[in-house]
Write an enzyme that holds these catalytic residues in place. Sequence first.
Site, PDB file in Angstrom:
ATOM      1  N   SER A   1      71.906  71.143  60.473  1.00  0.00           N
ATOM      2  CA  SER A   1      71.700  70.942  59.202  1.00  0.00           C
ATOM      3  C   SER A   1      69.978  70.578  59.194  1.00  0.00           C
ATOM      4  CB  SER A   1      72.300  69.368  58.775  1.00  0.00           C
ATOM      5  OG  SER A   1      71.639  68.902  57.704  1.00  0.00           O
TER       6      SER A   1
ATOM      7  N   TYR B   1      67.786  73.112  52.932  1.00  0.00           N
ATOM      8  CA  TYR B   1      67.731  72.917  51.342  1.00  0.00           C
ATOM      9  C   TYR B   1      66.399  73.424  51.057  1.00  0.00           C
ATOM     10  CZ  TYR B   1      71.852  70.077  51.615  1.00  0.00           C
ATOM     11  OH  TYR B   1      73.034  69.553  51.934  1.00  0.00           O
TER      12      TYR B   1
ATOM     13  N   THR C   1      71.437  76.399  51.246  1.00  0.00           N
ATOM     14  CA  THR C   1      72.565  75.820  50.659  1.00  0.00           C
ATOM     15  C   THR C   1      72.002  76.143  49.048  1.00  0.00           C
ATOM     16  OG1 THR C   1      73.382  74.366  52.201  1.00  0.00           O
ATOM     17  CG2 THR C   1      73.668  73.745  49.927  1.00  0.00           C
TER      18      THR C   1
ATOM     19  N   LYS D   1      74.664  79.795  51.066  1.00  0.00           N
ATOM     20  CA  LYS D   1      76.349  78.703  51.465  1.00  0.00           C
ATOM     21  C   LYS D   1      76.351  78.098  49.963  1.00  0.00           C
ATOM     22  CE  LYS D   1      77.775  74.736  53.759  1.00  0.00           C
ATOM     23  NZ  LYS D   1      77.772  73.736  52.596  1.00  0.00           N
TER      24      LYS D   1
ATOM     25  N   HIS E   1      80.695  72.519  48.871  1.00  0.00           N
ATOM     26  CA  HIS E   1      80.207  71.423  49.561  1.00  0.00           C
ATOM     27  C   HIS E   1      81.180  70.146  50.088  1.00  0.00           C
ATOM     28  CE1 HIS E   1      75.632  70.534  50.130  1.00  0.00           C
ATOM     29  NE2 HIS E   1      76.243  69.491  50.435  1.00  0.00           N
TER      30      HIS E   1
ATOM     31  N   ASP F   1      84.122  77.314  53.819  1.00  0.00           N
ATOM     32  CA  ASP F   1      84.238  75.836  54.234  1.00  0.00           C
ATOM     33  C   ASP F   1      84.892  75.021  53.163  1.00  0.00           C
ATOM     34  OD1 ASP F   1      82.341  74.584  52.679  1.00  0.00           O
ATOM     35  OD2 ASP F   1      80.731  74.716  54.156  1.00  0.00           O
TER      36      ASP F   1
END
Length: 374
Positions: free
Chosen positions: A117, A140, A166, A243, A267, A298
């Site tokens: 991350s 991000y 993301t 994502k 998410h 995911d």
Amino acid sequence: MTAPERHVRPPQAPARVEDYRRTARRRLDRPVWDFIDGGAESERTVGANRRAFGRVTLRPRVLVDVSRCDTGTELLGARLDTPIGVAPTAYHRLVHPDGEVATARGAGAAGALFVVSIYASRTLEDIAAAAAGPLWIQLYWLRRRELLAELVGRAAAAGCRAVVLTVDAPRLGRRHRDARNGFALGPGIRAANLDAAVTAAAHLPAAGRSALAAHAAEAVDPSVTWSDLAWLRARSDLPLVLKGVLTAEDAAAAVRHGADAIIVSNHGGRQLDRASASLDALAEVVDAVAGACPVLLDGGVRGGTDTFAALALGASAVLLGRPVLWGLAADGAAGVAGVLDLATEELAHTMALAGRPDLASIDRSAVTLRAEAR
């Protein structure tokens, strides 16, 4: 980097991934547990992710040679022992003092991918030094683009093999548990790869408000569109993974804009409540992509049988978020490896009983997906 010895679980180790959840819940303070476990608003999508897997029925084939079941795969040029990897989740030092360094060790021991991350609580360089398997970096889109450019450069230098953007978080979801707890980061936890000033708001507690939501509103750029991807492409030669895709329309757009892979994700139910369950969205995304790039998933995956279902519906791999944090909280690197090994062993067992000896043999004929009762 030298590969560590493969982790061997002790005789009384957890028998199921969910066993790690119980241990983690006992060990973690309530606000930290709620931060990990919670979702957006009424948490309907959190529940929908799990219910979707419950509607999958397996269609086993018999008299197939399953004396050896191979869970190995290749993803964006990296060879993996398992199609089960580690999803990007923030601030691993909230649950274990070694943070993402321990996660990297555990993922490497399991032969699994680790997506780090942007809000990792250990530096990319320390994580990479501990890793024995492939790393991707997740981003991000920050208002300060120069920080993104710097971070992708550091990621490439550290050996990361892909950039994961993301795309479902122009603002943070309304996570009521965090707001009720006035959740904020303590002084010992920070985003180690970002300037401290950028994340300062995440450390300022206030009653009835999530400090992380305040930080996101201040730092994340909500004006980003498809056309901005060219800017990121121009600053990195690494493969670009998007994502947070849940629709055929966005999947087709991702292909048109040159995405090298797509992650079907809501998410973990932490952004838009009532969004589609990831598994429910998977088939339409796979059909829209039509083989142009790998599709990962995911959201709600809790083990190898869930992984088998996702692979049958067209996923190339799956990523675990909360379960990895459970393992990390329970037993550090060994717990992360334990979660991933348990899930991979369950996948191999399911493959054998379903008559599918390798991942290429797992297709849509292996499952039936029942409609959700209304």
